[in-house]
Motif scaffolding. Structure first.
Motif, PDB file in Angstrom:
ATOM      1  N   SER A 478       0.826  -1.204   0.000  1.00  0.00           N
ATOM      2  CA  SER A 478       0.000   0.000   0.000  1.00  0.00           C
ATOM      3  C   SER A 478       0.862   1.257   0.000  1.00  0.00           C
ATOM      4  O   SER A 478       0.394   2.343  -0.358  1.00  0.00           O
ATOM      5  N   ALA A 479       2.133   1.107   0.365  1.00  0.00           N
ATOM      6  CA  ALA A 479       3.061   2.238   0.276  1.00  0.00           C
ATOM      7  C   ALA A 479       3.272   2.665  -1.170  1.00  0.00           C
ATOM      8  O   ALA A 479       3.697   3.804  -1.427  1.00  0.00           O
ATOM      9  N   CYS A 480       2.970   1.780  -2.104  1.00  0.00           N
ATOM     10  CA  CYS A 480       3.167   2.101  -3.526  1.00  0.00           C
ATOM     11  C   CYS A 480       2.101   3.057  -4.049  1.00  0.00           C
ATOM     12  O   CYS A 480       2.356   3.799  -5.011  1.00  0.00           O
ATOM     13  N   HIS A 481       0.911   3.023  -3.451  1.00  0.00           N
ATOM     14  CA  HIS A 481      -0.144   3.918  -3.932  1.00  0.00           C
ATOM     15  C   HIS A 481      -0.622   4.905  -2.860  1.00  0.00           C
ATOM     16  O   HIS A 481      -1.217   5.925  -3.184  1.00  0.00           O
ATOM     17  N   GLY A 482      -0.393   4.604  -1.597  1.00  0.00           N
ATOM     18  CA  GLY A 482      -0.683   5.546  -0.524  1.00  0.00           C
ATOM     19  C   GLY A 482      -2.124   5.606  -0.067  1.00  0.00           C
ATOM     20  O   GLY A 482      -2.450   6.385   0.833  1.00  0.00           O
ATOM     21  N   HIS A 483      -3.003   4.788  -0.637  1.00  0.00           N
ATOM     22  CA  HIS A 483      -4.416   4.830  -0.261  1.00  0.00           C
ATOM     23  C   HIS A 483      -4.728   3.774   0.805  1.00  0.00           C
ATOM     24  O   HIS A 483      -4.032   2.757   0.912  1.00  0.00           O
ATOM     25  N   PRO A 484      -5.789   3.982   1.584  1.00  0.00           N
ATOM     26  CA  PRO A 484      -6.174   2.993   2.595  1.00  0.00           C
ATOM     27  C   PRO A 484      -6.570   1.661   1.957  1.00  0.00           C
ATOM     28  O   PRO A 484      -7.016   1.619   0.805  1.00  0.00           O
ATOM     29  N   ILE A 485      -6.407   0.587   2.718  1.00  0.00           N
ATOM     30  CA  ILE A 485      -6.753  -0.740   2.212  1.00  0.00           C
ATOM     31  C   ILE A 485      -7.768  -1.396   3.154  1.00  0.00           C
ATOM     32  O   ILE A 485      -7.790  -1.139   4.355  1.00  0.00           O
ATOM     33  N   VAL A 486      -8.596  -2.250   2.581  1.00  0.00           N
ATOM     34  CA  VAL A 486      -9.613  -2.967   3.353  1.00  0.00           C
ATOM     35  C   VAL A 486      -8.960  -4.026   4.228  1.00  0.00           C
ATOM     36  O   VAL A 486      -9.413  -4.314   5.335  1.00  0.00           O
ATOM     37  N   ALA A 487      -7.888  -4.602   3.743  1.00  0.00           N
ATOM     38  CA  ALA A 487      -7.170  -5.651   4.476  1.00  0.00           C
ATOM     39  C   ALA A 487      -6.311  -5.016   5.566  1.00  0.00           C
ATOM     40  O   ALA A 487      -6.394  -3.817   5.842  1.00  0.00           O
ATOM     41  N   GLY A 488      -5.451  -5.818   6.154  1.00  0.00           N
ATOM     42  CA  GLY A 488      -4.535  -5.322   7.171  1.00  0.00           C
ATOM     43  C   GLY A 488      -4.542  -6.205   8.393  1.00  0.00           C
ATOM     44  O   GLY A 488      -5.592  -6.681   8.830  1.00  0.00           O
ATOM     45  N   GLU A 489      -3.367  -6.436   8.926  1.00  0.00           N
ATOM     46  CA  GLU A 489      -3.219  -7.283  10.102  1.00  0.00           C
ATOM     47  C   GLU A 489      -2.701  -6.461  11.277  1.00  0.00           C
ATOM     48  O   GLU A 489      -1.803  -5.631  11.118  1.00  0.00           O
ATOM     49  N   THR A 490      -3.282  -6.693  12.440  1.00  0.00           N
ATOM     50  CA  THR A 490      -2.820  -6.066  13.669  1.00  0.00           C
ATOM     51  C   THR A 490      -2.616  -7.149  14.723  1.00  0.00           C
ATOM     52  O   THR A 490      -3.137  -8.266  14.590  1.00  0.00           O
ATOM     53  N   SER A 491      -1.872  -6.805  15.777  1.00  0.00           N
ATOM     54  CA  SER A 491      -1.588  -7.790  16.813  1.00  0.00           C
ATOM     55  C   SER A 491      -2.839  -8.229  17.556  1.00  0.00           C
ATOM     56  O   SER A 491      -2.887  -9.332  18.089  1.00  0.00           O
ATOM     57  N   ARG A 492      -3.828  -7.378  17.640  1.00  0.00           N
ATOM     58  CA  ARG A 492      -5.109  -7.713  18.258  1.00  0.00           C
ATOM     59  C   ARG A 492      -6.237  -7.196  17.360  1.00  0.00           C
ATOM     60  O   ARG A 492      -6.193  -6.057  16.909  1.00  0.00           O
ATOM     61  N   LYS A 493      -7.219  -8.038  17.113  1.00  0.00           N
ATOM     62  CA  LYS A 493      -8.389  -7.625  16.353  1.00  0.00           C
ATOM     63  C   LYS A 493      -9.394  -7.045  17.339  1.00  0.00           C
ATOM     64  O   LYS A 493      -9.982  -7.770  18.149  1.00  0.00           O
ATOM     65  N   LEU A 494      -9.598  -5.734  17.283  1.00  0.00           N
ATOM     66  CA  LEU A 494     -10.388  -5.043  18.294  1.00  0.00           C
ATOM     67  C   LEU A 494     -11.765  -4.615  17.806  1.00  0.00           C
ATOM     68  O   LEU A 494     -12.549  -4.090  18.586  1.00  0.00           O
ATOM     69  N   ALA A 495     -12.071  -4.827  16.517  1.00  0.00           N
ATOM     70  CA  ALA A 495     -13.387  -4.422  16.005  1.00  0.00           C
ATOM     71  C   ALA A 495     -13.686  -5.171  14.708  1.00  0.00           C
ATOM     72  O   ALA A 495     -12.780  -5.654  14.028  1.00  0.00           O
ATOM     73  N   VAL A 496     -14.964  -5.258  14.379  1.00  0.00           N
ATOM     74  CA  VAL A 496     -15.405  -5.866  13.128  1.00  0.00           C
ATOM     75  C   VAL A 496     -15.408  -4.790  12.045  1.00  0.00           C
ATOM     76  O   VAL A 496     -15.917  -3.690  12.248  1.00  0.00           O
ATOM     77  N   THR A 497     -14.802  -5.100  10.900  1.00  0.00           N
ATOM     78  CA  THR A 497     -14.714  -4.131   9.810  1.00  0.00           C
ATOM     79  C   THR A 497     -15.217  -4.758   8.511  1.00  0.00           C
ATOM     80  O   THR A 497     -15.622  -5.932   8.485  1.00  0.00           O
ATOM     81  N   LEU A 498     -15.163  -3.987   7.431  1.00  0.00           N
ATOM     82  CA  LEU A 498     -15.637  -4.458   6.133  1.00  0.00           C
ATOM     83  C   LEU A 498     -14.966  -5.764   5.724  1.00  0.00           C
ATOM     84  O   LEU A 498     -15.599  -6.633   5.115  1.00  0.00           O
TER      85      LEU A 498
END
Length: 563
Positions: A478-498
């Motif tokens: 995503s650094a190549c285009h700079g726009h937000p992405i629907v995906a993504g991994e975090t150490s803790r999943k704290l909310a339900v998203t798209l």
């Protein structure tokens, strides 16, 4: 002056923490880093250190930090898990490391190649920095004795260049940032023995920096202070003095105050803790079996195939040469003071028990023998420390101290045969920790992404197929285009998203869903080994190509437009 491990006056004199030899010591460790990791040096600006996995997430962390618009972007972002966004309270930021990348980016620029270079350099810097920090700690505890400098250098090598640290550098930047731990111990011990508030403040600062590197280290620092208190009381056979109780309390309070802007959101963030306290553990066999980065790794493959967790977390090899040298020094009859040796051996055992997790594992099989972590895993907040094996970092610290004492004992032997044995032992220790199988991940911007990068609208991007590794790769790219992405991994999943509610069975309905969420493009990754694997939950690739117009394509990706 007081001896660090004895509250009675001792004959061992002390030098200032920083001496004139430190530039030579740091320079030596820098040269050693270059020699041991030369396979990476030719690709510092084009390939990320480590295999294609969490290193991609670490790169996103650095890119996000270097391009952030304000401090709030470090607590919450919609650059991943778009459009809802996600809290970053538990995310894998190695704050000192990303701060260094931010500084370098502001000075030299934030192009993709620049950020790859800065990411790799800050990772490699953890080797000489942690070795130098360990040198200072060992040098302080040894005092002015024959062989003290050689022993301290050996301690630095063992702490910084061990296989566990090499594995973490390839996978987890935050876990690999270990240079502040020896400095915390050094300042804390000096504060205890000299009753010095300035050193205690420095210990609090190092404790806070350790926690900002990897928040597990906040717990390890707390466990160390508990261990040190019990050790002193047992050795002296008396209840602790007021200062021995006040110092750790003040140190903890000071570090928590420093960390409060980060700790408070972290504590308030409620989310499920992933399991792992009885999987990501230090297996008894793994302590002596050659790990994947060893030049004799093939001899340990059958054991590592049975270990729980994953290979890089299971890498806890202490070194056969190290253990042999430690055993020799412990059994050796000598007039040399062995207080550091005793302190080191008890400390190793203490943190080995913590690293072993809830139950002792032997060759990949839980023995059923309960260990203290069985209770710790049930405690609030403590249970979030779900990878007990990482406590092995403290075992390596104590192992280094024990070997430093062994070096002092050996230095008193002046015969030719004794000197030859010392040289052989040094070579054996070096080769036992000589790293091989050093993986790297080439990183470049796919030409197909130019269509997204050139669009100045505000929108999100959906990357398919999904999966843990695919999500990390999507973050990095995503650094190549700079726009937000629907995906993504975090150490803790704290909310339900798209990403959790994505429609894939009916692409017409999906198009309406994505349009409503302002997701303008879909990036379809072509099959690439285990990284991008299409399955039924992602839908049919052919259906995507029939439903959405194609605006870009190359041998790595296909870019589709949603609206």
């Amino acid at each position: 002056m007081m001896v660090a491990l004895d509250t009675s006056a001792g004959a061992v004199t002390r030098r200032p923490i920083i001496t004139a030899t430190m530039p030579l010591v740091v320079g030596g460790f820098v040269v050693l880093t270059i020699l041991l990791f030369w396979p990476w040096l030719g690709h510092l600006s084009s390939a990320l250190i480590g295999p294609e996995e969490d290193n991609m997430q670490d790169f996103w962390n650095s890119w996000h930090a270097a391009t952030a618009h304000g401090w709030r972007d470090f607590l919450f972002t919609n650059q991943i898990r778009y459009p809802e966004g996600t809290s970053l309270s538990y995310h894998s930021f190695a704050w000192p490391q990303v701060a260094a990348v931010m500084l370098l980016g502001h000075i030299f620029g934030t192009s993709l190649t620049d950020l790859i270079l800065f990411q790799n350099l800050t990772l490699l810097a953890s080797f000489p920095l942690s070795a130098a920090a360990m040198f200072l700690l060992a040098r302080h505890l040894l005092g002015e004795r024959t062989g003290c400098n050689a022993g301290a250098a050996l301690a630095g090598f063992v702490f910084a260049f061990n296989p566990w640290h090499v594995a973490q550098v390839m996978h987890h930047a935050h876990v690999a940032t270990i240079e502040f731990l020896p400095l915390f111990v050094l300042f804390y011990l000096k504060a205890l023995d000299e009753r010095n508030y300035l050193h205690l403040a420095a210990a609090s600062a190092m404790m806070a920096l350790s926690a900002l590197s990897c928040w597990y280290y906040l717990f390890y620092a707390f466990f160390f202070m508990a261990f040190d208190l019990v050790f002193r009381c047992s050795r002296d056979r008396k209840w602790p003095e007021k200062w021995q109780l006040a110092a750790p309390m003040l140190c903890v309070i000071g570090s928590i105050l420093l960390l409060s802007p980060w700790l408070i959101p972290m504590i308030m963030a409620r989310g499920p803790a992933n399991a792992g306290t009885n999987a990501f553990v230090a297996d008894l066999f793994a302590l002596v079996v050659f790990p994947p980065s060893h030049f004799l790794a093939r001899l340990g493959e059958s054991i590592y195939a049975r270990l729980t967790g994953n290979p890089w977390e299971a890498t806890v090899y202490l070194g056969l040469a190290n253990l042999a040298a430690l055993a020799w020094a412990f059994a050796c009859k000598t007039e040399t003071d062995k207080r550091v040796m005793h302190y080191a051996l008890v400390g190793m055992l203490f943190f080995l028990v913590l690293a072993a997790g809830e139950t002792l594992h032997i060759g990949g099989h839980p023995s059923g023998l309960p260990l203290p972590y069985f209770v710790l895993a049930k405690l609030p907040f403590f249970g979030n420390v779900r990878t007990p094996a990482r406590a092995i970092v403290m075992v390596y610290m104590f192992l280094g101290l024990g070997l430093a004492q062994a070096c002092v004992i050996a230095a008193r032997r002046v015969g030719i045969r004794q000197r030859a044995c010392m040289a052989f032992a040094a070579i054996a220790i070096l080769f036992d920790f000589f790293p091989t199988n050093l993986a790297a991940t080439p990183l470049r911007c796919s030409p197909a992404l130019a269509a997204i990068a050139g669009d100045s609208d505000s929108f999100g991007v959906l990357d398919l197929p999904r999966g843990y590794i695919a999500g990390n790769i999507a973050m990095a790219l995503s650094a190549c285009h700079g726009h937000p992405i629907v995906a993504g991994e975090t150490s803790r999943k704290l909310a339900v998203t798209l990403a959790d509610q994505l429609e894939t069975g009916n692409l017409a309905a999906q198009q309406r869903q994505l349009t409503a969420a302002h997701v303008k493009y879909i990036v379809l990754r072509r099959s690439k080994g285990h990284s991008f694997v299409w399955n039924e939950t992602d839908g049919s690739l052919d259906d995507y190509l029939r439903t959405y117009p194609q605006v870009g394509s190359d041998d790595e990706a296909i870019v589709l437009r949603v609206y």
